[in-house]
Scaffold this motif. Structure first.
Motif, mmCIF file in Angstrom:
data_model
loop_
_atom_site.group_PDB
_atom_site.id
_atom_site.type_symbol
_atom_site.label_atom_id
_atom_site.label_comp_id
_atom_site.label_asym_id
_atom_site.label_seq_id
_atom_site.Cartn_x
_atom_site.Cartn_y
_atom_site.Cartn_z
ATOM 1 N N ARG A 284 4.513 10.820 -1.142
ATOM 2 C CA ARG A 284 4.797 12.067 -0.910
ATOM 3 C C ARG A 284 6.312 11.980 -0.007
ATOM 4 O O ARG A 284 7.125 12.936 -0.468
ATOM 5 N N VAL B 216 0.841 -2.168 -7.287
ATOM 6 C CA VAL B 216 1.068 -0.591 -6.706
ATOM 7 C C VAL B 216 1.277 0.389 -7.587
ATOM 8 O O VAL B 216 0.573 1.528 -7.368
ATOM 9 N N VAL C 250 0.889 -1.108 0.057
ATOM 10 C CA VAL C 250 0.077 -0.165 0.013
ATOM 11 C C VAL C 250 1.007 1.223 0.062
ATOM 12 O O VAL C 250 1.621 1.517 1.136
ATOM 13 N N ILE C 251 0.685 1.753 -0.932
ATOM 14 C CA ILE C 251 1.407 3.145 -1.093
ATOM 15 C C ILE C 251 0.350 4.427 -1.249
ATOM 16 O O ILE C 251 -0.165 4.399 -2.627
ATOM 17 N N ASP C 252 -0.134 4.917 -0.388
ATOM 18 C CA ASP C 252 -1.054 5.867 -0.773
ATOM 19 C C ASP C 252 -0.541 7.295 -0.708
ATOM 20 O O ASP C 252 1.009 7.379 -0.852
ATOM 21 N N SER C 253 -1.083 8.527 -0.896
ATOM 22 C CA SER C 253 -0.404 9.735 -1.323
ATOM 23 C C SER C 253 0.501 10.206 -0.078
ATOM 24 O O SER C 253 1.514 10.976 -0.537
ATOM 25 N N TYR C 254 0.360 9.621 0.996
ATOM 26 C CA TYR C 254 1.324 10.242 2.327
ATOM 27 C C TYR C 254 2.448 9.526 2.220
ATOM 28 O O TYR C 254 3.865 10.413 1.950
ATOM 29 N N GLU D 121 -3.407 5.273 -11.000
ATOM 30 C CA GLU D 121 -4.898 5.646 -11.097
ATOM 31 C C GLU D 121 -5.351 6.721 -10.176
ATOM 32 O O GLU D 121 -6.330 7.424 -10.328
ATOM 33 N N MET D 122 -4.464 6.827 -9.029
ATOM 34 C CA MET D 122 -4.896 7.945 -8.172
ATOM 35 C C MET D 122 -4.247 9.226 -8.755
ATOM 36 O O MET D 122 -4.511 10.136 -8.097
ATOM 37 N N GLY D 123 -3.498 9.189 -9.760
ATOM 38 C CA GLY D 123 -2.982 10.472 -10.334
ATOM 39 C C GLY D 123 -1.714 10.829 -9.702
ATOM 40 O O GLY D 123 -1.427 12.011 -9.670
ATOM 41 N N ARG D 124 -1.074 9.712 -8.972
ATOM 42 C CA ARG D 124 0.153 10.184 -8.431
ATOM 43 C C ARG D 124 1.114 9.347 -8.949
ATOM 44 O O ARG D 124 1.153 8.362 -9.255
ATOM 45 N N VAL E 108 0.049 0.457 -10.540
ATOM 46 C CA VAL E 108 -1.258 0.764 -11.173
ATOM 47 C C VAL E 108 -1.992 1.760 -10.185
ATOM 48 O O VAL E 108 -2.623 2.494 -10.599
ATOM 49 N N THR E 109 -2.038 1.154 -8.906
ATOM 50 C CA THR E 109 -2.878 2.261 -7.942
ATOM 51 C C THR E 109 -2.263 3.493 -8.078
ATOM 52 O O THR E 109 -3.234 4.591 -7.877
#
Lengths: 141, 132
Positions: free
Chosen positions: B60, B85, B53-57, B91-94, B87-88
């Motif tokens: 960053r 990851v 899981v690599i989220d926006s935090y 898709e998140m725009g990140r 792909v995700t």
């Protein structure tokens, strides 16, 4: 990874600290796994939960995450409801705009999460913000 | 809990092995930068093979760590990103802006050394460590 025969994961998680964000995303993922969602969907969902749970912890002063699942012969659906009692988001549309940020990473988080799930709704007023994430997949016999 | 940082010649190696909370990500950033300063390593290879899981935090902090290391005159190479990851994130725009990545740890170390030769850093080629 959760064995599908094991006891079901928790369906409610208190969101207070950063460890709770980890717990929420892992639990959401465990549920998605139990429903037979593909790995990439499990990761999408876990990532979206992480964004919203973090907003509740950071900007909402903590909150609650509730997970419900629905299974029919045609589809499986997982629904995550994250609430907090913080000051709320004054302009929801603006907050969902990619790159919009109130000091930190709120905008990126919300717009990113929305793209990862099938449906995301956000209702916010001072004292109650509710974000619902829904992911549905058809059942393959 | 602390994430170990290993030294291999003039390169630092570390890896995120589990799903970690935000404060630990922040700790890793500080200790990486601290170790770079103390060891004078030419760069860091950060392996994220087991991170899913690599989220926006997280994205960053990883981007910022790379930018900070670069300011200090060093480099961060991220290796082993799980395809789902990637792909995700897209898709998140990140994307991991301005981060050097490589498929495997081995390729990461090679990339780091190659980049260093490109920029003509004298510390990498002073021969003191290369003779054996």
């Amino acid at each position: 990874m959760t064995d599908r025969d094991q006891a079901p994961p928790a369906s409610g998680i208190e969101l207070r600290r950063s460890e709770d964000i980890v717990l929420a995303r892992q639990t959401g993922r465990d549920w998605a796994c139990r429903l037979g969602f593909r790995m990439v969907d499990q990761i999408r969902l876990a990532t979206a939960i992480s964004e919203i749970a973090r907003n509740a912890v950071r900007y909402g002063g903590g909150g609650q995450c509730e997970i419900t699942t629905t299974t029919t012969p045609l589809f499986c659906e997982i629904s995550i409801v994250i609430t907090d009692h913080g000051p709320g988001i004054p302009d929801v549309e603006q907050a969902m705009t990619p790159g919009f940020s109130t000091g930190n990473s709120l905008g990126m988080g919300l717009s990113g999460a929305r793209r990862l799930v099938d449906r995301m709704t956000l209702v916010s007023r001072p004292g109650l913000t509710t974000v619902t994430l829904v992911m549905r997949r058809s059942v393959h016999p | 809990m602390r994430i170990p940082i290993l030294r291999l010649g003039n390169v630092l190696l570390t890896s995120i092995q589990a799903d970690i909370p935000d404060d630990l990500v922040q700790d890793l950033q500080s200790s990486l930068l601290g170790q770079l300063e103390r060891t004078g390593a030419i760069g860091v290879v950060l392996d994220i093979t087991s991170l899913d899981v690599i989220d926006s935090y997280m994205a960053r902090v990883l981007s910022e760590t790379a930018a900070m290391a670069r300011l200090m005159g060093s480099e961060v190479v991220i290796t082993g990103m799980n395809p789902m990851v990637a792909v995700t994130l897209i898709e998140m725009g990140r994307s991991l802006e301005q981060i050097t990545t490589a498929l495997t740890l081995e390729q990461g170390v090679e990339k780091l050394k190659a980049r260093l030769n490109e920029t003509g850093s004298s510390s990498a080629g002073d021969g003191a460590h290369d003779r054996s």
